[in-house]
Motif scaffolding. Structure first.
Motif, mmCIF file in Angstrom:
data_model
loop_
_atom_site.group_PDB
_atom_site.id
_atom_site.type_symbol
_atom_site.label_atom_id
_atom_site.label_comp_id
_atom_site.label_asym_id
_atom_site.label_seq_id
_atom_site.Cartn_x
_atom_site.Cartn_y
_atom_site.Cartn_z
ATOM 1 N N SER A 285 -12.464 -0.457 2.533
ATOM 2 C CA SER A 285 -11.732 0.365 1.567
ATOM 3 C C SER A 285 -10.974 1.455 2.307
ATOM 4 O O SER A 285 -11.437 1.971 3.337
ATOM 5 C CB SER A 285 -12.684 1.006 0.553
ATOM 6 N N ASP A 286 -9.818 1.815 1.780
ATOM 7 C CA ASP A 286 -9.032 2.917 2.358
ATOM 8 C C ASP A 286 -8.489 3.781 1.231
ATOM 9 O O ASP A 286 -8.496 3.389 0.060
ATOM 10 C CB ASP A 286 -7.889 2.368 3.222
ATOM 11 N N ASP A 287 -8.023 4.980 1.619
ATOM 12 C CA ASP A 287 -7.428 5.891 0.636
ATOM 13 C C ASP A 287 -5.938 6.038 0.879
ATOM 14 O O ASP A 287 -5.359 7.104 0.645
ATOM 15 C CB ASP A 287 -8.125 7.252 0.693
ATOM 16 N N GLY A 288 -5.319 4.926 1.336
ATOM 17 C CA GLY A 288 -3.879 4.929 1.553
ATOM 18 C C GLY A 288 -3.117 4.744 0.256
ATOM 19 O O GLY A 288 -3.661 4.908 -0.852
ATOM 20 N N PRO A 289 -1.852 4.368 0.341
ATOM 21 C CA PRO A 289 -1.031 4.217 -0.879
ATOM 22 C C PRO A 289 -1.480 3.054 -1.752
ATOM 23 O O PRO A 289 -1.226 3.053 -2.959
ATOM 24 C CB PRO A 289 0.380 4.005 -0.326
ATOM 25 N N GLY A 290 -2.128 2.032 -1.169
ATOM 26 C CA GLY A 290 -2.590 0.897 -1.961
ATOM 27 C C GLY A 290 -1.448 0.042 -2.479
ATOM 28 O O GLY A 290 -0.301 0.137 -2.039
ATOM 29 N N LEU A 291 -1.779 -0.804 -3.453
ATOM 30 C CA LEU A 291 -0.809 -1.712 -4.067
ATOM 31 C C LEU A 291 -0.914 -1.617 -5.575
ATOM 32 O O LEU A 291 -2.022 -1.486 -6.124
ATOM 33 C CB LEU A 291 -1.061 -3.160 -3.645
ATOM 34 N N PRO A 292 0.209 -1.696 -6.297
ATOM 35 C CA PRO A 292 0.129 -1.761 -7.763
ATOM 36 C C PRO A 292 -0.613 -3.025 -8.213
ATOM 37 O O PRO A 292 -0.693 -4.011 -7.481
ATOM 38 C CB PRO A 292 1.603 -1.793 -8.191
ATOM 39 N N ALA A 293 -1.132 -2.976 -9.429
ATOM 40 C CA ALA A 293 -1.929 -4.098 -9.937
ATOM 41 C C ALA A 293 -1.129 -5.394 -9.978
ATOM 42 O O ALA A 293 -1.659 -6.477 -9.703
ATOM 43 C CB ALA A 293 -2.462 -3.766 -11.333
ATOM 44 N N GLU A 294 0.167 -5.328 -10.262
ATOM 45 C CA GLU A 294 0.965 -6.543 -10.373
ATOM 46 C C GLU A 294 1.252 -7.168 -9.005
ATOM 47 O O GLU A 294 1.709 -8.310 -8.929
ATOM 48 C CB GLU A 294 2.287 -6.262 -11.092
ATOM 49 N N GLN A 295 0.987 -6.447 -7.905
ATOM 50 C CA GLN A 295 1.248 -6.979 -6.572
ATOM 51 C C GLN A 295 -0.006 -7.508 -5.882
ATOM 52 O O GLN A 295 0.102 -8.138 -4.826
ATOM 53 C CB GLN A 295 1.883 -5.898 -5.687
ATOM 54 N N LEU A 296 -1.180 -7.259 -6.460
ATOM 55 C CA LEU A 296 -2.419 -7.662 -5.801
ATOM 56 C C LEU A 296 -2.516 -9.180 -5.649
ATOM 57 O O LEU A 296 -2.977 -9.685 -4.626
ATOM 58 C CB LEU A 296 -3.618 -7.142 -6.590
ATOM 59 N N ALA A 297 -2.081 -9.929 -6.686
ATOM 60 C CA ALA A 297 -2.187 -11.390 -6.620
ATOM 61 C C ALA A 297 -1.243 -11.979 -5.586
ATOM 62 O O ALA A 297 -1.498 -13.056 -5.033
ATOM 63 C CB ALA A 297 -1.905 -12.003 -7.987
ATOM 64 N N SER A 298 -0.138 -11.288 -5.276
ATOM 65 C CA SER A 298 0.841 -11.814 -4.320
ATOM 66 C C SER A 298 0.496 -11.462 -2.883
ATOM 67 O O SER A 298 1.147 -11.973 -1.963
ATOM 68 C CB SER A 298 2.236 -11.249 -4.654
ATOM 69 N N ALA A 299 -0.505 -10.611 -2.686
ATOM 70 C CA ALA A 299 -0.777 -10.106 -1.341
ATOM 71 C C ALA A 299 -1.288 -11.183 -0.397
ATOM 72 O O ALA A 299 -1.222 -11.006 0.822
ATOM 73 C CB ALA A 299 -1.778 -8.952 -1.406
ATOM 74 N N VAL A 300 -1.834 -12.304 -0.925
ATOM 75 C CA VAL A 300 -2.367 -13.362 -0.058
ATOM 76 C C VAL A 300 -1.358 -14.485 0.168
ATOM 77 O O VAL A 300 -1.690 -15.471 0.819
ATOM 78 C CB VAL A 300 -3.669 -13.947 -0.648
ATOM 79 N N ALA A 301 -0.129 -14.328 -0.317
ATOM 80 C CA ALA A 301 0.903 -15.348 -0.107
ATOM 81 C C ALA A 301 1.460 -15.221 1.308
ATOM 82 O O ALA A 301 1.496 -14.138 1.899
ATOM 83 C CB ALA A 301 2.016 -15.201 -1.135
ATOM 84 N N ARG A 302 1.930 -16.343 1.853
ATOM 85 C CA ARG A 302 2.487 -16.329 3.205
ATOM 86 C C ARG A 302 3.735 -15.441 3.279
ATOM 87 O O ARG A 302 4.605 -15.514 2.413
ATOM 88 C CB ARG A 302 2.871 -17.741 3.645
ATOM 89 N N PHE A 303 3.793 -14.628 4.322
ATOM 90 C CA PHE A 303 4.952 -13.793 4.662
ATOM 91 C C PHE A 303 5.310 -12.786 3.566
ATOM 92 O O PHE A 303 6.420 -12.260 3.564
ATOM 93 C CB PHE A 303 6.185 -14.675 4.969
ATOM 94 N N TRP A 304 4.361 -12.541 2.651
ATOM 95 C CA TRP A 304 4.672 -11.566 1.590
ATOM 96 C C TRP A 304 4.506 -10.165 2.134
ATOM 97 O O TRP A 304 3.498 -9.835 2.784
ATOM 98 C CB TRP A 304 3.762 -11.782 0.374
ATOM 99 N N ARG A 305 5.476 -9.320 1.841
ATOM 100 C CA ARG A 305 5.410 -7.901 2.208
ATOM 101 C C ARG A 305 5.719 -7.091 0.966
ATOM 102 O O ARG A 305 6.637 -7.403 0.200
ATOM 103 C CB ARG A 305 6.430 -7.563 3.300
ATOM 104 N N ALA A 306 4.949 -6.027 0.776
ATOM 105 C CA ALA A 306 5.213 -5.145 -0.362
ATOM 106 C C ALA A 306 6.567 -4.469 -0.160
ATOM 107 O O ALA A 306 6.902 -4.041 0.964
ATOM 108 C CB ALA A 306 4.110 -4.102 -0.492
ATOM 109 N N PRO A 307 7.387 -4.378 -1.205
ATOM 110 C CA PRO A 307 8.720 -3.748 -1.041
ATOM 111 C C PRO A 307 8.641 -2.339 -0.458
ATOM 112 O O PRO A 307 9.500 -1.952 0.341
ATOM 113 C CB PRO A 307 9.283 -3.748 -2.469
ATOM 114 N N GLN A 308 7.612 -1.578 -0.827
ATOM 115 C CA GLN A 308 7.515 -0.204 -0.348
ATOM 116 C C GLN A 308 7.060 -0.121 1.102
ATOM 117 O O GLN A 308 7.075 0.960 1.700
ATOM 118 C CB GLN A 308 6.559 0.603 -1.239
ATOM 119 N N HIS A 309 6.635 -1.282 1.688
ATOM 120 C CA HIS A 309 6.150 -1.283 3.076
ATOM 121 C C HIS A 309 7.029 -2.120 3.986
ATOM 122 O O HIS A 309 6.607 -2.453 5.110
ATOM 123 C CB HIS A 309 4.716 -1.807 3.133
#
Length: 465
Positions: A399-423
């Motif tokens: 666990s970390d106390d960083g910016p994290g991810l919005p709930a709608e992006q959590l399911a996409s985090a395990v997809a290949r080459f996916w990067r959060a727009p804010q990162h």
């Protein structure tokens, strides 16, 4: 499906057996009734003839003797009624209502010579009657009591035999239906399992050629298709591995030339101009390492799912101590955390020694990926690692106390080459979470991502005990 098909076939076979049994029982009842009726009507006619002769000669001795002989032989009562006398033999009561009705109908020259259909249970006697005399004058009436008990006993025996035969026939038909249904549906279930196996691991075992011809042909077609799919997947994996491996040589050569060029450049602008090239080389090398690692993880996932498809006889996985591995990975990540001011914290100690079925090296790789991800995105914050257990499971949390991810992006985090727009501005390949997810599933576990309040991300590796 097997239950539904057997249910339909069972109902149809039951209707068939019931229809056949009803036909046999009805035919048996009609035959016994007809036989009894023919015999008793013949006796009734004989008695009526003797009674007519007795009335003509006014000598009733022969009639009485005939009546007594008949009653003694069959145990049935006989009544003969004339204008001046009533002759009786047996136990037939002349005062019974049905006897009086029979006499009345016979006096009107209405003969009652038919016997009602017999049933296994019911009244054990019937009445037949007729008049005797001339064509113009009725001299008297004869009423004969028919004892149906022996015929009903035969009918009960027939019913018992037919019912037993019907039960045996129904059991045989159900057994035959089960065998035929199994013969037809077994290839269908095998095809369904093969399709699910093909969907899960991209391959399937050779299907046996049995069942109806159409299903055998379908099995052959599916086996051919699965072989083609497996070959295609193998070629894709091999292409990724070969491409990644072959690219290492030119990338290594570029790295060497860039390093030599950097040593030769002494002026400030020249050394600054080479830095973007080195950064891109670092990015390419990281991408190649990530692709190779992902190909290995997905291959492990396929192997793990194939072992699960084989069944409980497959070899057991290696045992790993998650607390010990997590502490070792924390120590390795200490230097990287110190560079960007991230604090690493070891959570509460688990109660007792906790072990799980997982490859130790792969568990260490998963924890290392999660720690590296948390340290990068929670720079200057706190990263906590803990091991716990619940009903039937063991979990390891990062666990970390960083910016994290919005709930709608959590399911996409395990997809290949996916990067959060804010990162997108941060270095990375987008393969870290994908690798952890594939390795966790290959070891019978699961990666679960969730938000931490007020901000942050929790990556939990869940394994069944």
């Amino acid at each position: 499906m097997r239950v539904r098909v057997l249910g339909v076939l069972g109902i149809l076979s039951l209707l068939l057996v019931l229809g056949l049994a009803y036909s046999l029982l009805s035919a048996g009842s009609r035959e016994l009734t007809q036989e009894l009726q023919i015999n008793r009507v013949a006796s009734l006619n004989r008695l009526a003839q003797v009674a007519s002769e007795a009335a003509a000669s006014n000598d009733w001795t022969v009639l009485q003797t005939e009546m007594d002989s008949y009653s003694n032989l069959y145990g049935e009562g006989i009544l003969v009624h004339t204008q001046d006398r009533v002759l009786a033999s047996g136990s037939l009561d002349p005062n019974r209502a049905d006897v009086k009705d029979a006499f009345f109908n016979a006096s009107l020259n209405l003969s009652l010579t038919s016997v009602e259909p017999l049933w296994p249970l019911g009244p054990s006697s019937r009445l037949v009657s007729r008049s005797f005399g001339s064509a113009n004058q009725v001299l008297g009436e004869v009423v004969l009591e028919v004892d149906t008990a022996p015929a009903q006993a035969k009918l009960r025996t027939l019913w018992l035999l037919v019912i037993v035969a019907a039960v045996v026939l129904e059991a045989g038909l159900l057994l035959l239906a089960a065998r035929v249904t199994g013969w037809v549906l077994r290839p269908i279930h095998r095809l369904n399992s093969a399709v699910l196996e093909l969907e899960a691991i991209g391959s399937m075992q050779q299907l046996p050629q049995d069942g109806p011809p159409e299903l055998r042909e379908l099995s052959r077609s599916l086996t051919t298709m699965a072989a083609a799919v497996q070959e295609s997947l193998d070629q894709q994996r091999q292409l990724i591995a070969d491409t990644s491996h072959q690219l290492r040589n030119p990338v290594a050569a570029l790295r060497l030339r860039a390093d030599l060029l950097q040593l030769q450049l002494t002026d400030g602008p020249g050394r600054e101009g080479i830095q973007p090239v080195l950064a891109e080389l670092d990015r390419v090398e990281g991408l190649l390492d990530g692709v190779l690692t992902l190909a290995t993880a997905e291959n492990r996932l396929s192997e793990g799912q194939a072992r699960q498809a084989v069944g409980p006889s497959s070899p057991a996985r290696a045992r790993a101590n998650p607390a010990l591995i997590a502490q070792e990975e924390l120590e390795r990540a200490g230097a990287a955390a110190a560079l960007n001011g991230t604090t690493l914290v070891w959570g509460p100690e688990p109660a007792g020694d906790v072990e799980l079925d997982c490859n130790p090296l792969e568990l260490a790789q998963m924890v290392g990926e999660l720690l590296g991800n948390a340290i990068k995105y929670a720079a200057g914050g706190t990263v906590e690692v803990s091991v716990g257990s619940g009903p039937g499971e063991v979990h390891l949390d990062v666990s970390d106390d960083g910016p994290g991810l919005p709930a709608e992006q959590l399911a996409s985090a395990v997809a290949r080459f996916w990067r959060a727009p804010q990162h997108r501005g941060m270095a990375g390949t987008g393969l870290g979470m994908t690798i952890v997810d594939r390795l966790a599933r290959a070891n019978g576990g699961e990666l679960v991502l969730s938000a931490v309040q007020p901000h942050g991300l929790r990556a939990r590796l869940v394994f069944r005990r």
